[in-house]
Design a protein around this motif. Structure first.
Motif, PDB file in Angstrom:
ATOM      1  N   SER A  60       8.065 -16.354 -15.408  1.00  0.00           N
ATOM      2  CA  SER A  60       8.636 -16.707 -16.936  1.00  0.00           C
ATOM      3  C   SER A  60       8.767 -15.129 -17.117  1.00  0.00           C
ATOM      4  CB  SER A  60       7.293 -17.237 -17.519  1.00  0.00           C
ATOM      5  OG  SER A  60       6.279 -16.417 -17.506  1.00  0.00           O
TER       6      SER A  60
ATOM      7  N   PHE B  32      16.794  -6.451 -19.398  1.00  0.00           N
ATOM      8  CA  PHE B  32      17.899  -7.440 -19.384  1.00  0.00           C
ATOM      9  C   PHE B  32      18.760  -6.393 -18.574  1.00  0.00           C
ATOM     10  CE2 PHE B  32      16.408 -10.723 -21.211  1.00  0.00           C
ATOM     11  CZ  PHE B  32      15.480 -10.307 -22.385  1.00  0.00           C
TER      12      PHE B  32
ATOM     13  N   LEU C 200      16.570 -12.278 -12.256  1.00  0.00           N
ATOM     14  CA  LEU C 200      15.641 -12.904 -13.142  1.00  0.00           C
ATOM     15  C   LEU C 200      15.949 -14.364 -13.114  1.00  0.00           C
ATOM     16  CD1 LEU C 200      15.311 -10.357 -15.757  1.00  0.00           C
ATOM     17  CD2 LEU C 200      13.707 -10.791 -13.829  1.00  0.00           C
TER      18      LEU C 200
ATOM     19  N   ASP D 118       9.013 -21.274 -21.638  1.00  0.00           N
ATOM     20  CA  ASP D 118       9.538 -19.914 -21.614  1.00  0.00           C
ATOM     21  C   ASP D 118      10.603 -19.926 -20.513  1.00  0.00           C
ATOM     22  OD1 ASP D 118       7.317 -16.684 -21.168  1.00  0.00           O
ATOM     23  OD2 ASP D 118       9.202 -17.237 -22.474  1.00  0.00           O
TER      24      ASP D 118
ATOM     25  N   GLN E 182      14.436 -19.400 -18.507  1.00  0.00           N
ATOM     26  CA  GLN E 182      15.192 -18.353 -18.000  1.00  0.00           C
ATOM     27  C   GLN E 182      16.852 -18.687 -18.109  1.00  0.00           C
ATOM     28  OE1 GLN E 182      14.548 -15.237 -16.288  1.00  0.00           O
ATOM     29  NE2 GLN E 182      12.473 -15.291 -16.733  1.00  0.00           N
TER      30      GLN E 182
ATOM     31  N   PRO F  23      18.909 -12.699 -22.704  1.00  0.00           N
ATOM     32  CA  PRO F  23      17.883 -13.320 -23.485  1.00  0.00           C
ATOM     33  C   PRO F  23      18.197 -14.746 -23.518  1.00  0.00           C
ATOM     34  CG  PRO F  23      18.409 -11.328 -24.650  1.00  0.00           C
ATOM     35  CD  PRO F  23      19.466 -11.550 -23.663  1.00  0.00           C
ATOM     36  N   PHE F  24      17.043 -15.706 -22.973  1.00  0.00           N
ATOM     37  CA  PHE F  24      17.142 -17.251 -23.144  1.00  0.00           C
ATOM     38  C   PHE F  24      16.026 -17.781 -23.661  1.00  0.00           C
ATOM     39  CE2 PHE F  24      19.951 -20.281 -21.776  1.00  0.00           C
ATOM     40  CZ  PHE F  24      19.229 -21.355 -21.341  1.00  0.00           C
TER      41      PHE F  24
END
Lengths: 176, 314
Positions: A2, A22, B4, B38, B40, B284-285
């Motif tokens: 997460s 990021f 990620l 949360d 992704q 960012p998600f």
């Protein structure tokens, strides 16, 4: 994995500043010390604020003194400048024909006659390639007598493109 | 390289917004759980965009000393006002995130809109727009979005109304050549000339390019690189020009061609290195919020990935 777990992992890896998960290649410039005033968040005076904060301190000093509109030490059109650059031509000397004031995008136009060929060069003052700007002769603000050159009655001296005799007059004043 | 998004359980293709579902898939969709809190970013997700104001243009220099123009976009209290889900007659779903920006006084807002904003729990806004997303990219209503939503190095599409030029002639509007300046041309130097053939078809085709009102239309400028993000001032610096005047409202979203579609295609092909533009690990998600911005550095800039244009190529 997460995002919160990742954030904790990233924070444990970094030492001082918070890391950016990021993009590994992202550049993190130093943050300003004080938070921005409220009018800036509404856009009031934002572009002027960016003009003052985006350039590096030495470039900002150049912009605020030599190339500002009202500073007592500002360079007037008709002055002779010599610019040292990182790329070719490494050195260029010429008469300042105009100052185009756009904050960080301020540029100057220098004209010279090189090997009987008129050459003009537009130099962006805030460019990282510009190493040094030397003033060889200032154009007089008041009377234009004595050590300084003649006072020009224009902000933009594009008429010099058509009159080589006036260009030689300026260079003669420089040599003399 | 840490991926990620690939560590997340892969979403099934039926959650892609363009695919129409069959009856069996509809049942399967009902059975699948909602996206985790949360969540992704995945290569098949489409996330929301933002509404910003075009503040002006300036110039920046990259690490090699090459100058490039930038447009400064500022978010003005950009908040999520609704999550839209519409089920079409054939059973497929349309999902969208409705975003509003630029607070306005209550006395100038109509009662229906006041009720809408009160339901969302946000102050009344001047502009309300909607961004189509995948079902996993819904953002809680009332979230304040931040400039941190965009990652420096990614590409965005910017949509705004272009500057109105008024009633313009055919030379400016359609780049016609006009007629000669002399040699007998009378009174029609900037005109269109002929508008058709003769008796066949004996009319002017619909859509013939003629003089008329120019500008003031919705224009999308695609694939603009994000070069800098400032979350303290909520600024997004994009490379290049953006339609509209200064202080105009613009919609900014991930570039359809270079981010969204490229991610989907490269993921389907198995080219995992090409899913995101170079240098990016994730996005960012479901959205970059003000809370996320507090945990990250305030100013982030894109790296210079190109070779120096001042050095000759070998």
């Amino acid at each position: 994995m997460s995002l919160s777990l990742l954030r904790r992992f990233a924070r444990s890896m970094s030492t001082a500043a918070p890391s950016y998960p990021f993009s590994k290649l992202a550049v993190i410039p130093p943050a300003p010390a004080t938070p921005p005033p409220a009018p800036l968040l509404k856009g009031k005076g934002l572009m002027a604020h960016l003009s003052d904060t985006l350039p590096s301190p030495d470039k900002l000093k150049l912009l605020k003194t030599y190339f500002s509109k009202r500073h007592p030490l500002r360079i007037l059109p008709g002055s002779v400048l010599s610019v040292t650059m990182g790329h070719a031509p490494t050195q260029f000397t010429g008469v300042l024909l105009s100052v185009r004031r756009r904050g960080i995008d301020t540029s100057i136009l220098l004209r010279n006659v090189v090997n009987r060929l008129g050459v003009e060069m537009q130099v962006f003052v805030a460019s990282p390639h510009v190493k040094d700007i030397k003033i060889l002769q200032r154009a007089g603000g008041g009377t234009g007598q004595g050590k300084v050159g003649k006072r020009m009655r224009r902000a933009k001296l594009f008429y010099l493109r058509d009159s080589p005799e006036k260009m030689s007059a300026i260079s003669a004043g420089l040599r003399g | 390289m840490l991926r990620l998004w690939s560590l997340q359980h892969r979403l099934s293709p039926l959650q892609c917004r363009t695919i129409r579902t069959t009856a069996a898939a509809r049942a399967a969709a009902a059975a699948t759980k909602e996206a985790p809190v949360d969540s992704q970013w995945t290569a098949n997700s489409v996330r929301t965009g933002l509404i910003a104001r075009k503040r002006g243009m300036t110039a920046m220099w990259d690490d090699h000393g090459a100058r490039y123009p930038v447009t400064v976009l500022q978010l003005e209290n950009c908040q999520v006002t609704a999550n839209v889900k519409t089920v079409r007659d054939d059973g497929s779903e349309y999902h969208a995130v409705q975003v509003a920006a630029s607070d306005r006084p209550e006395k100038t807002t109509t009662k229906p809109m006041l009720g809408h904003f009160k339901k969302a729990g946000v102050p009344p806004k001047r502009v309300v727009k909607e961004f189509p997303v995948t079902p996993d990219a819904h953002v809680p209503v009332g979230t304040t979005l931040s400039a941190i939503h965009f990652v420096p190095g990614q590409y965005v599409d910017v949509i705004a109304n272009s500057i109105g030029k008024g009633y313009q002639g055919v030379m400016k509007r359609w780049n016609f050549k006009g007629l000669r300046a002399s040699h007998g041309v009378s009174v029609s130097h900037r005109s269109a000339g002929a508008t058709g053939a003769h008796q066949d078809p004996g009319r002017v085709w619909p859509g013939k390019k003629m003089a008329g009102r120019m500008g003031g239309k919705r224009i999308t400028t695609q694939n603009l690189a994000v070069v800098r993000v400032d979350s303290a001032l909520d600024l997004v610096f994009v490379r290049g020009c953006v339609p509209g005047i200064d202080d105009a409202q613009v919609m900014v979203r991930d570039a359809k061609k270079k981010v969204t579609d490229a991610a989907q295609h490269n993921y389907a092909k198995g080219l995992f290195e090409k899913i995101l533009p170079k240098g990016l690990d994730s996005l960012p998600f479901p959205a970059g919020t003000k809370e996320l911005a507090k945990t990250l550095p305030p100013i982030i800039a894109a790296p210079t990935l190109r070779r120096s244009p001042f050095l000759p190529r070998e």
